[in-house]
Design a protein around this motif. Structure first.
Motif, mmCIF file in Angstrom:
data_model
loop_
_atom_site.group_PDB
_atom_site.id
_atom_site.type_symbol
_atom_site.label_atom_id
_atom_site.label_comp_id
_atom_site.label_asym_id
_atom_site.label_seq_id
_atom_site.Cartn_x
_atom_site.Cartn_y
_atom_site.Cartn_z
ATOM 1 N N THR A 193 53.238 45.101 55.941
ATOM 2 C CA THR A 193 52.863 44.149 55.640
ATOM 3 C C THR A 193 51.864 44.462 55.894
ATOM 4 O O THR A 193 50.271 43.508 55.137
ATOM 5 C CB THR A 193 52.523 43.254 57.258
ATOM 6 N N LEU A 194 50.542 45.019 56.168
ATOM 7 C CA LEU A 194 49.398 45.818 55.738
ATOM 8 C C LEU A 194 49.207 45.764 54.407
ATOM 9 O O LEU A 194 48.015 45.281 54.329
ATOM 10 C CB LEU A 194 48.696 46.494 57.033
ATOM 11 N N THR A 195 50.070 46.968 53.940
ATOM 12 C CA THR A 195 49.396 47.245 52.670
ATOM 13 C C THR A 195 50.432 45.760 51.457
ATOM 14 O O THR A 195 49.102 45.692 50.789
ATOM 15 C CB THR A 195 50.514 48.099 52.188
ATOM 16 N N PHE A 196 50.434 45.093 51.719
ATOM 17 C CA PHE A 196 51.122 44.309 51.011
ATOM 18 C C PHE A 196 49.743 43.278 51.295
ATOM 19 O O PHE A 196 49.442 42.713 50.206
ATOM 20 C CB PHE A 196 51.764 43.378 51.397
ATOM 21 N N ALA A 197 49.544 42.520 52.175
ATOM 22 C CA ALA A 197 48.554 42.134 52.782
ATOM 23 C C ALA A 197 46.885 42.279 52.310
ATOM 24 O O ALA A 197 46.119 41.522 51.556
ATOM 25 C CB ALA A 197 48.284 41.742 54.473
ATOM 26 N N GLY A 198 46.656 43.817 51.989
ATOM 27 C CA GLY A 198 45.862 44.676 52.113
ATOM 28 C C GLY A 198 45.764 44.992 50.355
ATOM 29 O O GLY A 198 43.940 43.742 49.421
ATOM 30 N N VAL A 199 46.611 44.834 49.075
ATOM 31 C CA VAL A 199 46.572 44.094 48.113
ATOM 32 C C VAL A 199 46.788 43.241 47.684
ATOM 33 O O VAL A 199 45.342 42.891 46.578
ATOM 34 C CB VAL A 199 47.957 45.428 47.595
ATOM 35 N N ILE A 200 46.884 41.830 48.079
ATOM 36 C CA ILE A 200 47.266 40.875 47.721
ATOM 37 C C ILE A 200 45.566 40.265 48.082
ATOM 38 O O ILE A 200 44.887 39.563 46.678
ATOM 39 C CB ILE A 200 47.325 39.448 48.408
ATOM 40 N N SER A 201 44.584 40.762 49.051
ATOM 41 C CA SER A 201 43.057 40.304 49.229
ATOM 42 C C SER A 201 42.041 40.764 48.482
ATOM 43 O O SER A 201 41.943 39.841 47.776
ATOM 44 C CB SER A 201 42.755 40.608 51.114
ATOM 45 N N VAL A 202 43.216 41.701 48.303
ATOM 46 C CA VAL A 202 41.632 43.073 47.584
ATOM 47 C C VAL A 202 41.895 42.497 45.652
ATOM 48 O O VAL A 202 41.104 42.508 45.198
ATOM 49 C CB VAL A 202 41.924 44.666 47.556
ATOM 50 N N SER A 203 42.558 42.529 45.573
ATOM 51 C CA SER A 203 42.984 41.509 44.152
ATOM 52 C C SER A 203 42.951 39.736 43.815
ATOM 53 O O SER A 203 42.416 39.742 42.725
ATOM 54 C CB SER A 203 44.670 41.036 43.981
ATOM 55 N N ILE A 204 42.782 39.668 45.200
ATOM 56 C CA ILE A 204 41.851 38.225 44.952
ATOM 57 C C ILE A 204 40.649 38.808 44.950
ATOM 58 O O ILE A 204 39.987 37.627 43.883
ATOM 59 C CB ILE A 204 42.508 37.270 46.169
ATOM 60 N N VAL A 205 39.717 38.773 45.338
ATOM 61 C CA VAL A 205 38.247 39.676 45.256
ATOM 62 C C VAL A 205 38.494 39.903 44.386
ATOM 63 O O VAL A 205 37.115 40.020 43.527
ATOM 64 C CB VAL A 205 38.006 40.045 46.821
ATOM 65 N N VAL A 206 38.919 41.097 43.005
ATOM 66 C CA VAL A 206 38.649 41.788 42.603
ATOM 67 C C VAL A 206 38.389 40.077 41.316
ATOM 68 O O VAL A 206 37.276 40.594 40.223
ATOM 69 C CB VAL A 206 39.869 43.063 41.707
ATOM 70 N N THR A 207 39.754 39.551 41.265
ATOM 71 C CA THR A 207 39.942 38.965 40.535
ATOM 72 C C THR A 207 38.843 37.692 40.240
ATOM 73 O O THR A 207 38.335 37.585 39.507
ATOM 74 C CB THR A 207 41.276 38.422 40.594
ATOM 75 N N VAL A 208 38.557 37.465 41.267
ATOM 76 C CA VAL A 208 37.444 36.362 41.022
ATOM 77 C C VAL A 208 36.164 36.554 41.045
ATOM 78 O O VAL A 208 35.689 36.358 40.053
ATOM 79 C CB VAL A 208 37.074 35.823 42.257
ATOM 80 N N PHE A 209 35.834 38.043 41.802
ATOM 81 C CA PHE A 209 34.756 38.666 41.376
ATOM 82 C C PHE A 209 34.404 38.624 39.004
ATOM 83 O O PHE A 209 33.471 38.750 39.010
ATOM 84 C CB PHE A 209 34.476 40.189 41.488
ATOM 85 N N ALA A 210 36.091 39.627 38.677
ATOM 86 C CA ALA A 210 35.746 39.637 37.588
ATOM 87 C C ALA A 210 36.390 38.411 36.992
ATOM 88 O O ALA A 210 35.323 38.675 35.797
ATOM 89 C CB ALA A 210 37.245 40.300 36.981
#
Length: 222
Positions: A34-51
């Motif tokens: 759960t933590l891994t899944f949530a962490g990867v999704i959160s990081v992906s969202i932040v990185v994608t929006v920033f990029a």
């Protein structure tokens, strides 16, 4: 009639108790996934929006890639039985697709599962970000949350099932290799836990596929 109802309640209570015990025994794996899944999704969202904010042409490239992909992958229309089974069989691929069933192979499957967990998390995060940027924040929420409340727990239970299977089988294999006696009671309990978690994930996938087929499109106005 009253005895029958009481018997059914008792049966359901036993099933729920067994399932709760299963979850308790496997809570460490479930929490980690759960933590891994949530962490990867959160990081992906932040990185994608920033990029995409820093380089808008990346959004255009992603949109172009998606359009090309849709030419080769035909997704059935909403509100159809065809779409329902398309979604369901895709989600439960680890139980019938020979290639995706590699996740059950001891040791090798652990690597495959880890890669798949990361890719799924990244895909969800990127898609949510791109759709949110183009259509507003409400759109990905309506498009992901209704079926996601069933589908994401289903993935978590499915991955927990696979991990339980790996831990159980590897322990038995190592005992054999080192000449130790295999703990049959522990082996049976581990296999039982893996089966129960897998069955629970399939039930949730069935519900998620129904919601994604018949409810989500209506919320999106399709």
């Amino acid at each position: 009639m009253g005895d029958l109802a009481l018997s059914q309640k008792s049966f359901l209570a036993r099933i729920w108790g067994a399932f709760a015990s299963n979850i308790q025994r496997n809570k460490t794996a479930i929490r980690a996934i759960t933590l891994t899944f949530a962490g990867v999704i959160s990081v992906s969202i932040v990185v994608t929006v920033f990029a995409f904010s820093y380089s808008p042409e990346l959004a255009d490239m992603f949109e172009s890639f998606s359009e090309q992909e849709r030419r080769y992958i035909v997704i059935p229309p909403p509100y159809t039985e065809t779409l329902y089974f398309y979604i369901l069989f895709n989600n439960i691929g680890h139980f019938w697709n020979p290639i995706r069933m590699l996740v059950w192979v001891p040791l090798l499957g652990t690597l495959v599962l880890g890669i798949e967990l990361l890719l799924n998390g990244i895909l969800i995060g990127v898609v949510a970000s791109v759709v949110g940027i183009h259509r507003g924040v409400a759109y990905p929420i309506l498009g992901l949350v209704p079926h996601g409340i069933f589908e994401i727990p289903a993935f978590i239970l499915e991955f927990a099932s696979i991990i339980r299977w790996h831990v159980t089988t590897v322990e038995a294999i190592m005992a054999k290799v080192t000449g130790e006696k295999v703990n049959v009671v522990k082996l049976k309990l581990g296999v039982k836990d893996a089966v129960v978690l897998a069955a629970a994930s399939v039930v949730l996938f069935v519900i998620a596929a129904f919601v994604e087929t018949y409810v989500t499109p209506r919320l999106l106005g399709l």
